[in-house]
Motif scaffolding. Sequence first.
Motif, PDB file in Angstrom:
ATOM      1  N   ASN A 617       0.993 -10.572  -3.832  1.00 25.15           N
ATOM      2  CA  ASN A 617       0.158  -9.534  -3.337  1.00 25.15           C
ATOM      3  C   ASN A 617       0.566  -8.341  -4.097  1.00 25.15           C
ATOM      4  O   ASN A 617       0.414  -7.224  -3.540  1.00 25.15           O
ATOM      5  N   ASP A 618       1.183  -8.199  -5.105  1.00 25.69           N
ATOM      6  CA  ASP A 618       1.490  -6.937  -5.784  1.00 25.69           C
ATOM      7  C   ASP A 618       0.682  -6.388  -6.922  1.00 25.69           C
ATOM      8  O   ASP A 618       0.876  -5.574  -7.359  1.00 25.69           O
ATOM      9  N   ALA A 619      -0.372  -7.030  -6.962  1.00 23.19           N
ATOM     10  CA  ALA A 619      -1.675  -6.566  -7.819  1.00 23.19           C
ATOM     11  C   ALA A 619      -3.011  -6.596  -7.071  1.00 23.19           C
ATOM     12  O   ALA A 619      -4.057  -6.953  -7.648  1.00 23.19           O
ATOM     13  N   ALA A 620      -3.195  -6.437  -5.680  1.00 23.05           N
ATOM     14  CA  ALA A 620      -4.064  -7.082  -4.951  1.00 23.05           C
ATOM     15  C   ALA A 620      -5.295  -6.152  -5.293  1.00 23.05           C
ATOM     16  O   ALA A 620      -6.653  -6.645  -4.815  1.00 23.05           O
ATOM     17  N   SER A 621      -5.219  -4.949  -5.638  1.00 25.04           N
ATOM     18  CA  SER A 621      -6.359  -3.951  -5.739  1.00 25.04           C
ATOM     19  C   SER A 621      -7.495  -4.893  -6.578  1.00 25.04           C
ATOM     20  O   SER A 621      -8.564  -4.515  -5.981  1.00 25.04           O
ATOM     21  N   TYR A 622      -7.161  -5.125  -7.628  1.00 24.68           N
ATOM     22  CA  TYR A 622      -8.219  -5.759  -8.505  1.00 24.68           C
ATOM     23  C   TYR A 622      -8.180  -7.153  -8.266  1.00 24.68           C
ATOM     24  O   TYR A 622      -9.298  -7.874  -8.860  1.00 24.68           O
ATOM     25  N   CYS A 623      -7.288  -7.681  -7.821  1.00 25.10           N
ATOM     26  CA  CYS A 623      -7.148  -9.398  -7.833  1.00 25.10           C
ATOM     27  C   CYS A 623      -7.227 -10.003  -6.402  1.00 25.10           C
ATOM     28  O   CYS A 623      -7.302 -11.244  -6.208  1.00 25.10           O
ATOM     29  N   GLY A 624      -7.115  -9.233  -5.560  1.00 23.70           N
ATOM     30  CA  GLY A 624      -7.052  -9.827  -3.991  1.00 23.70           C
ATOM     31  C   GLY A 624      -5.669 -10.369  -4.080  1.00 23.70           C
ATOM     32  O   GLY A 624      -4.773 -10.525  -4.856  1.00 23.70           O
ATOM     33  N   ILE A 625      -5.527 -11.248  -2.703  1.00 24.71           N
ATOM     34  CA  ILE A 625      -4.129 -12.097  -2.498  1.00 24.71           C
ATOM     35  C   ILE A 625      -4.495 -13.345  -2.528  1.00 24.71           C
ATOM     36  O   ILE A 625      -5.528 -13.886  -1.849  1.00 24.71           O
ATOM     37  N   ARG A 626      -3.844 -14.178  -3.164  1.00 29.00           N
ATOM     38  CA  ARG A 626      -4.104 -15.796  -3.273  1.00 29.00           C
ATOM     39  C   ARG A 626      -4.365 -16.376  -1.882  1.00 29.00           C
ATOM     40  O   ARG A 626      -3.234 -16.265  -1.021  1.00 29.00           O
ATOM     41  N   ASP A 627      -5.174 -16.997  -1.388  1.00 30.46           N
ATOM     42  CA  ASP A 627      -5.466 -17.632  -0.269  1.00 30.46           C
ATOM     43  C   ASP A 627      -5.409 -16.811   0.971  1.00 30.46           C
ATOM     44  O   ASP A 627      -5.261 -17.141   2.090  1.00 30.46           O
TER      45      ASP A 627
END
Length: 677
Positions: A617-627
């Motif tokens: 969750n440390d690059a969530a801004s552009y990538c979201g969070i897995r699952d």
Amino acid sequence: LFFDRPTEPCFMQKGDEKAVFEIPDHYYPEKYQSLSNSLSNRFGNDASRSIPIRNIALPNLDVPKQLPYNDQFSVFLPTHREMAGRLIDIFLGMRDIDDLTSILSYCQLHINPYMFNYCLSVALLHRDDTKGLNIPTLTETFPDKFMDPKVFRRAREATSVAKTGPRIPVTISQNLTASDREPEQRVAYFREDIAINLHHWHWHLVYPFDLTTGGIVDKDRRGELFYYMHQQIVARYNTERFCNDLPRVVMYKDFRAPIEEAYFPKLDSKVASRAWPPRFPGSIITDLDRPVEQIRIDVSEMERWRDNILQAIEENAVLMPGTTGYKMPLNPETGIDILGNIMESSILSVNRGYYGDYHNMGHVFISYVHDPDHRHLERPGVIGDSATAMRDPIFYRWHAHIDDIFQMYKNKLPPYPQDKIVYNNINVTSIKVEGPAGTNVFGTHWERSTVELGRGLDFTPRGSVLARFTHLQHEEFNYVIEVNNTSGNYAMGTVRIFMAPVFDDNGNRMTFDVQRKLMIELDKFTHGLKQGVNTIRRRSLDSSVTIPYERSFRNQLNRQGTAGNQSVAEFDFCGCGWPHHLLIPKGTTRGYPVTLFVMFSNWNDDRVAQDLVGSCNDAASYCGIRDRQYPDKRAMGYPFDRPAAPDVKNLQNFITENMAITDCTIRFTDEIRDRKQ
Ligand code: CUO
């Protein structure tokens, strides 16, 4: 292992240990069958371990096998998507790891390596029993998609001459694809950055758009994230352009007009043994008729799709399939997500028949501009592949147009009412930046780093091969934010930090409406406030936008000089994220003026209740969070995603008590520093 040496039969070396797969004879392609014994000897005669492969009843692979082994693979092409979708389904459907391993060992020898790599990556990312698995990054498996082929010749030399002992890194020159005569070359450091292209490839791997297994595609707000991540790419690119005395990128929207920008990629495709085709200046896209890819489509089709999309925006409603002519209204919360899926398009598009496949086919048309009817047997240009698309200036022109359509939709939304903006009793009194470059100064420079190429060099002596390349870097800094909480209670909020240029390409101060679309997100995090005055210090390294250098490339550097030990580096699949070294635009040697913005928003309106333990969750801004759900309930880009009230002329007018801005500069030092290890 299946990522290793894409075109070689399975073989593994870990330190001094060697292992070989015992592949059932009939798994070998015909050309190898008479050799299968000597093959396992070649790779396995000194192997200390052999791994038996279960002999399973092979599923029907006719569809994925249609793509010739040596062809280019493009997820933007409907036929390739279909083949890949079938293969991913097969990989996902294998009962257990042994069966999966078995089918993979067969497919590695029979399926187009690019498609195999793509499907394997997507499958590992989505199977429950492989989710945590470490896989190598694409620069290692297919370095040819990222680097000048000269590098590989020199690398082969290096591995053949120095069979053991420390390797000398091969240097990739910085000004590769064009000379100074080409103005666009001034931003080549951004377009051709290895990690930026890796990010884009990774993003599309995490958010596939057209697989037969819909569950993989149907991720929380994926259509909106398609819009937002690419919007941010265009905003960042425009800022880089301003820093380099280039005007903002011109939208590519008139398909009948020539594309002035040329691009000569200077990449070789290892699998196809061909150079990636260039695009000459003044090229015009024409109707496509390429039987090999089963693609036949006229330019007018694109124009029709575009008109349908524009009409939906005009009417704020989308036509649903069927004969009733029902139009589903778009609402301000989910409308952008629906439009994102329509425009991209993904299989979540509510009406693909009517709205078509606009953005994807834009990639396809441009990628075949040099050979639209396949008369010259040419393959697609770099924009046809998500791992190479960002190298080409036309990528940004195309996405600027796509973004413009999204902005037309956003422009029709009402401004946020004050209660969606202000956070009562929370007063952000200041923001500043502290770092080695000085207060409110961001320091940037060139940095020289090293990456590993070892895996991708088939049929060469095994061992570590290092390449050195030069990229933009910034000095790390801290944000210092002062907040006064007069609510009488503890308060929670989301801190939102953005940056934007101050002047437009004509040197005029930007209006709010221009500047808001150029706001680039630097960080976003939740924070608690005790009563009274709070000082928040936040490290640039902790940005929610970026992943660390080591994550973009895996931790190559541990292995420097340890030849023959290439399989050990760890890389977890949280590889999606903007490269940290490109967090801050280049700036100028004089100091490029930017505005830094911070907002403290009310957590009650931001919060998404979910458990984040163990997730990336440390690059969530552009990538979201897995699952997981996207970890911010607000619209992506909030508070800048909508126009403001007409009386808001500039950013200063927009600022409420829970926001602060400060003037900063980005000062570029034109020198190359070696990356500290
Ligand atoms: Cu990422 Cu057009 O979507 O490249």
